[in-house]
Design an enzyme around this catalytic site. Structure first.
Site, PDB file in Angstrom:
ATOM      1  N   ARG A 123      38.986  45.995  25.682  1.00 24.67           N
ATOM      2  CA  ARG A 123      38.340  46.049  27.005  1.00 24.67           C
ATOM      3  C   ARG A 123      38.506  47.437  27.615  1.00 24.67           C
ATOM      4  NH1 ARG A 123      38.955  42.221  32.388  1.00 24.67           N
ATOM      5  NH2 ARG A 123      41.186  42.604  32.173  1.00 24.67           N
ATOM      6  N   ASP A 171      47.071  40.921  38.755  1.00 28.64           N
ATOM      7  CA  ASP A 171      46.476  42.168  38.299  1.00 28.64           C
ATOM      8  C   ASP A 171      45.425  42.612  39.298  1.00 28.64           C
ATOM      9  OD1 ASP A 171      44.317  40.493  37.875  1.00 28.64           O
ATOM     10  OD2 ASP A 171      44.348  40.651  35.691  1.00 28.64           O
TER      11      ASP A 171
END
Length: 541
Positions: free
Chosen positions: A157, A440
């Site tokens: 990613r 996150d």
């Protein structure tokens, strides 16, 4: 010749890593990649600005298109290793070698090798992350399997389009974060992964519509030609984290078609995008997310059902979000408290399976055996693509904000999550653990977006009707958190200073008239972060 300047000196003990990662060939490849697509990416940024203005005066709606009207097409065939994606480990920053190695040894189908939400792009972290991926692919990472074919598949990613790389100049301009990540990953590992029948495979974050998927597809086609890889080798799963993309699912799948690996649902970035696009309108006031926002709510269940139905109609897998719950330290899940956490995760994931998802993510690897057993009990084969769903999801379904109020506990939680996220980013870490969950940038985004929105509309607290959310209440809540955090989070004077900076930066975001759409953009561009972690070479050039 490549016109590339590296603006950072290598951290101690990483001199050879930087030299090898940014070899002459790698820099030339990055330069060619930027020259080929720089103007199109600049146009992408312009399109986003224009769309944001446009959305202030119009409503999102489904539009007819050739891709949507033609019911015959399917995405390209899935490689064998992508046909079963029941479980991925999410938010695995390869800069953390121990965590990355543990993931590589886990009994899962995939690993979200994260340069985005769960990763902080300091220069040191970038070097370590790419170095560890390169070692893993070559079978040379200490403690990891010797062959990439025996590991879970790497779902790479790169950073999202909003991230600029301030450490690299290409043709006199700062480099584009996702192109740097993608380019280095492909240059060093693309052919090795292809020859091992293990990739290269990607997650694509925060796309805003089909035109951005088309741009990625063009990048894939060009890169495969440059690296002498067969067309269709690269496969990518698009994370549907933006409300605009939900209205273009068919077109996104078609844009990537031969490179598509389906779509993924990301609840908190998705909710934050609704506030980013429409949050200045009171009808889009989102209530306490811990109490009133979950996948059973109309707007989110409609979103997931539409993603699943659209994917399956086109022969593509649809994956759900990540379970962020963490077991207590040292627990294997058998104690009473941990059993409750496990059961809550399994209950939520069973609902996703029943909705037709083909897989999802967890963060805590200790949950893996329980989730694997859940899949076995459902009797589900490698995927559920054969399950077709005839849904009639409307724009109203997707934009129907749940009713509910704002609570003081919800405000405290959002403030604590966001201040801690900024604190950890300043320390060079992209995720942290709080109140039994991994946090996150996704949870930071929804936390700060809600606080900003609540200040703007001053809703009454449902657990204290005499009070409204105001800037003064938010500041008081932040100060109360600081008093607690100074005692429990900080062990040194430097940490206390960092926490103080995080609080003031957070209040700046909460009170901003026009807040940044992405918190990572704000932090990545902030001089405080850049001077803490980067040692510029400009004076020596």
């Amino acid at each position: 010749m490549a016109n590339v300047l590296i603006l950072q000196s290598p951290p101690p003990k990483l001199e050879d890593v930087q030299k090898k990662l940014l070899s002459k060939g790698a820099l030339e490849f990055l330069c060619k990649l930027h020259r080929q697509f720089s103007s199109e990416i600049d146009q992408l940024y312009q399109n986003r600005l224009a769309r944001n203005v446009d959305l202030q005066t119009r409503k999102l709606s489904f539009k007819t298109s050739p891709e949507r009207d033609d019911k015959s097409w399917k995405i390209g065939p899935l490689p064998i290793r992508l046909q079963n994606r029941h479980l991925d480990l999410g938010d695995v920053s390869p800069a953390n070698a121990a965590h990355f190695v543990a993931a590589l040894n886990s009994d899962v189908q995939g690993i979200q090798v994260d340069f985005d939400d769960g990763h902080c792009p300091t220069w040191r972290n970038q070097l370590l992350a790419h170095h560890n991926v390169n070692l893993a692919v070559s079978g040379k990472l200490s403690g990891a399997p010797l062959s990439i074919m025996t590991c879970p598949v790497l779902m790479l990613r790169p950073r999202a389009w909003n991230m600029i790389d301030h450490d690299i100049l290409i043709d006199g301009k700062e480099a584009i974060g996702p192109l740097v990540d993608f380019g280095l990953l492909m240059y060093h590992n693309g052919k090795k992964l292809y020859e091992a029948n293990s990739g290269p495979y990607f997650y694509l974050s925060k796309l805003e519509g089909a035109s951005e998927a088309k741009l990625w597809n063009d990048i894939f086609v060009w890169t495969q030609d440059e690296l002498d890889l067969p067309q269709g080798t690269i496969k990518a799963c698009v994370l549907i984290e933006n409300i605009v993309s939900t209205f273009e699912l068919e077109e996104i799948l078609y844009a990537l078609k031969d490179h598509s690996l389906g779509l993924n649902c990301g609840i908190w970035d998705y909710c934050a995008s609704i506030i980013a696009k429409f949050g200045n309108r009171e009808e889009f006031l989102l209530p306490d997310r811990n109490k009133y926002v979950n996948m059973e709510r109309r707007f989110l269940s409609s979103y997931m059902r539409l993603v699943v139905a659209t994917c399956h109609a086109r022969g593509a897998p649809a994956t759900g979000g990540m379970a962020a719950a963490m077991l207590k330290p040292g627990s294997d899940g058998t104690d009473a408290g941990s059993k409750a956490i496990v059961n809550k995760v399994l209950e939520a994931k069973l609902k996703e399976i029943e909705l037709g998802v083909d897989g999802f993510m967890v963060y805590d690897s200790r949950l893996v055996p329980y989730v694997n057993e859940l899949w076995k009990k459902t009797g589900t084969s490698a995927n559920q693509i054969q399950r077709q769903f005839n849904v009639n999801i409307t724009a109203e379904d997707l934009l129907s904000i749940p009713s509910g109020g704002v609570t003081l506990q919800g405000l405290k939680h959002n403030v604590a999550v966001f201040i801690q996220f900024v604190y950890h980013w300043l320390a060079g870490t992209g995720h942290f653990f709080y109140s039994g969950n991994v946090e996150d940038s996704a949870t930071a985004e929804i936390s700060r977006a809600q606080i900003w929105q609540w200040i703007r509309f001053a809703p009454v607290l449902e657990d204290d009707p005499a009070k409204q959310v105001t800037a003064r209440l938010v500041e008081k809540t932040a100060s109360n958190f600081m008093a607690h955090a100074h005692k429990n989070l900080c062990r040194s004077n430097a940490e206390r200073k960092r926490l103080t900076a995080a609080k003031y930066m957070s209040m700046e975001i909460f009170l901003a008239r026009n807040p940044p759409e992405f918190i990572t953009t704000y932090l990545n561009d902030n001089h405080k972060f850049r001077t803490l972690h980067n040692k510029a070479l400009l004076s020596n050039l």
